[in-house]
Design an enzyme around this catalytic site. Sequence first.
Site, short mmCIF file in Angstrom:
data_model
loop_
_atom_site.label_atom_id
_atom_site.label_comp_id
_atom_site.label_asym_id
_atom_site.label_seq_id
_atom_site.Cartn_x
_atom_site.Cartn_y
_atom_site.Cartn_z
N GLU A 151 70.70 -53.51 74.85
CA GLU A 151 70.73 -54.03 73.49
C GLU A 151 70.10 -55.42 73.39
OE1 GLU A 151 74.74 -53.85 71.96
OE2 GLU A 151 74.79 -51.64 72.03
N ARG A 172 73.69 -58.65 74.73
CA ARG A 172 72.57 -58.75 73.79
C ARG A 172 71.65 -59.94 74.02
NH1 ARG A 172 76.50 -56.19 71.18
NH2 ARG A 172 77.47 -58.10 70.49
N GLY A 180 86.87 -57.71 70.72
CA GLY A 180 88.19 -57.23 71.14
C GLY A 180 89.11 -56.80 70.02
N ALA A 181 88.61 -56.76 68.77
CA ALA A 181 89.50 -56.45 67.64
C ALA A 181 89.99 -55.00 67.69
CB ALA A 181 88.79 -56.71 66.31
N ASN A 188 86.35 -57.36 61.98
CA ASN A 188 87.36 -56.60 61.26
C ASN A 188 88.77 -56.99 61.68
OD1 ASN A 188 86.18 -54.93 63.66
ND2 ASN A 188 88.32 -54.29 63.50
N ASP A 233 87.60 -51.34 59.22
CA ASP A 233 86.72 -51.81 60.29
C ASP A 233 85.38 -52.29 59.74
OD1 ASP A 233 85.68 -52.40 62.80
OD2 ASP A 233 85.18 -50.34 63.29
N HIS A 242 84.04 -41.17 76.60
CA HIS A 242 83.47 -39.88 77.02
C HIS A 242 83.17 -38.96 75.84
CE1 HIS A 242 83.73 -40.51 81.35
NE2 HIS A 242 84.90 -41.08 81.15
CA CA Z 1 85.18 -53.15 64.94
#
Ligand code: CA
Length: 713
Positions: free
Chosen positions: A100, A152, A212-213, A290, A335, A645
């Site tokens: 990315e 990134r 981490g949200a 979020n 989100d 997965h």
């Molecule tokens: Ca999120």
Amino acid sequence: MDMVAKSAPGTFERLRLVLFMAASAACVVAAFTPRLAIAEPVTAADLISASASDSGANWLTHGRDYAETRFSPLDQINADNVSDLGLAWTLDTGSTRGLEATPLVADGVLYFTLPWSIVIAFDANSGEQLWQHDPQVDRSIGWKACCDVVNRGVALYDDKLYFGALDGRLIALDADTGEPVWTVQTTDVGRPYTITGAPRVADGLVIIGNGGAELGSRGYVTAYDAETGAERWRFWVVPGNPADGFENEDVERAAATWSGNWWDVGGGGNAWDAIAYDPEARLIYVGTGNGSPWSHELRSDGVGDNLYLSSIVALHVETGRVAWHYQTTPGDNWDYTATQQLTLATLAIDGVERQVIMQAPKNGFFYVLDRITGELLSAEPYARVTWASGIDPDTGRPIETPQARYSEAVSVISPSPVGAHGWQPMSFSPETGLVYIPTQSNSYNYAIKAEFEYTPGVWNRGTATGLLDALRRFPESDYGEGTGPPHPTIGQLLAWDPVARRVRWQVDYPTHSNGGTLATAGNLVFQGTAAGHLLAYRADTGETLWDVDLGQGILAPPITYLVGDRQFLSVLVGWGGATALYGYNGSGEYKAPGRLWTFVLGGGQDFDPVRGIERPTLTAIDYDDRRSVQARGGNLYAERCAMCHGGNAVGGGVLADLRYSGEAVFTIFEMIVNAGLYSEVGMPRFGDVLTVADTSAIRNYLLAQRAALIAAQ
Ligand code: CA
């Protein structure tokens, strides 16, 4: 070595060159590489002037300039000749995870990151890798990354390079040698924080957020002294437990908009990507994430706006204190991060020149704000939006639709948690006045998980884990099982006019989660797609001018720069990220190796796309098909396994599609899952949270999915 001169070698030699470079890059060891090139130190003035028309040789900061325009003033490659682009060189990354990063370029040296936060410096003048730095992230913490173990990019300043490691470290390297200079742990390693975003350097500070949200954390952004690594300030996106006291008045003001015990999960708001800087206004702009958990009812009793979730926040660069904020999604329930790229521009609005900040966050509205005052200038939907009918221009608040809050039923809402626009960067051309946005229209079946309680080590969303789970929780819902999301996901490239507030042209793709964009003064827009094509469009009309198949899906944004006096185009190609881990695969390739591709006018035309491996032929394995076992296994799979997965056990081509696992894997399944046999490659150990019977149920569920696949073949 001259790899690109017009007197260049013929096709055969060019191909040999490509192969040679790919092979050499794979085996170079940093400490023993001879010095081939040294980029000049990047000064504060260089960063401020990165948007100037004579600055096209380099790409010194994440969005190419502090305004994060991703617009290059270079026009050697232009709408008249772009069809002559050919291959200059490639570099194999040795990774099959998501790529990315936006490479930075200084004096022909490319600096970029790979999965697991590995940094590479590559000299495009000589075609040699200069150094590689692996921060040795513990692979067993890969589960903390909601959206793949990606990175990134880096920041350059003075003689140093800065990057965030997945485990929450901010690391400064000597840009010439790759040797560490200082390291700070920016996060509590006891919580599921990660860093995947690129740091930015402003006013002698290195600024970094975290993610981490989804799993449960309290977001913040920290500024460190670029020379020493000493902490200068921290902006807490959301308040902590009031009983612990507030860090400052900004946090205290935010706490008045919360209710309940949000600090147990963390509250969220993690700012994991967007940062821009206005050096004249001396304001840092941060896009925040979020809520954690997603459900407003579970997070805050359904009460309050929950500042500073899902907001564009302007911070004073000296102090990190809030100058102004604009919340795109008050009381976030879906989100809807506002971590998408922030772009600064000067626009003539109603005949008045305005210094603006623009964003296309997940929630589907394109915002234009006055970046000095925070005044909302416009907000228009740029994709399918059903959670709000519009933004009230007087209050700046969304006008929510009746189905937006989903406490009592399954609610089908657009956009989905993937958003109408992901992290894939947009670009803004001051020449066309258009913003080029990789977008998608989609929907999701939201349902609250009423028995929610915070569970360490899993996603703590407070919502159902999929359509079947949603319908199980709300069987009275008025659409039937198996109907699936009522709105198909459609990917688009939009050329958005931020003044007229409408689309000027668009490209509809059969794929979604397509790559970031690059705009240039050559009247061009470049974009890669999830199907693996790299395309160039006329920036003013959208006409397709160039289209090459590179194999696997492309997420990263292309960049352009000069080596000597020749313009190059580079892009990292490696499928991965959140939608891929959850099972979406636009190209259909399986575990394809990542590669940095570089193109130049007159380059080679004879190259093959990168393909993945063949999926193995399946043999049937006996399993327990009792309904109770299958239901238990399916629920546990959805909670513990699906995020990496793939939903319903369908993999997205990045990690193992478990239906295709060899018989040996199913023989030692419990050792892999509960004992952590594969933890060195990132498969967590689940022995603390899954019983042997749990794991057996998951195994039986997977074997049932495998049997269904065999039956369908
Ligand atoms: Ca999120």
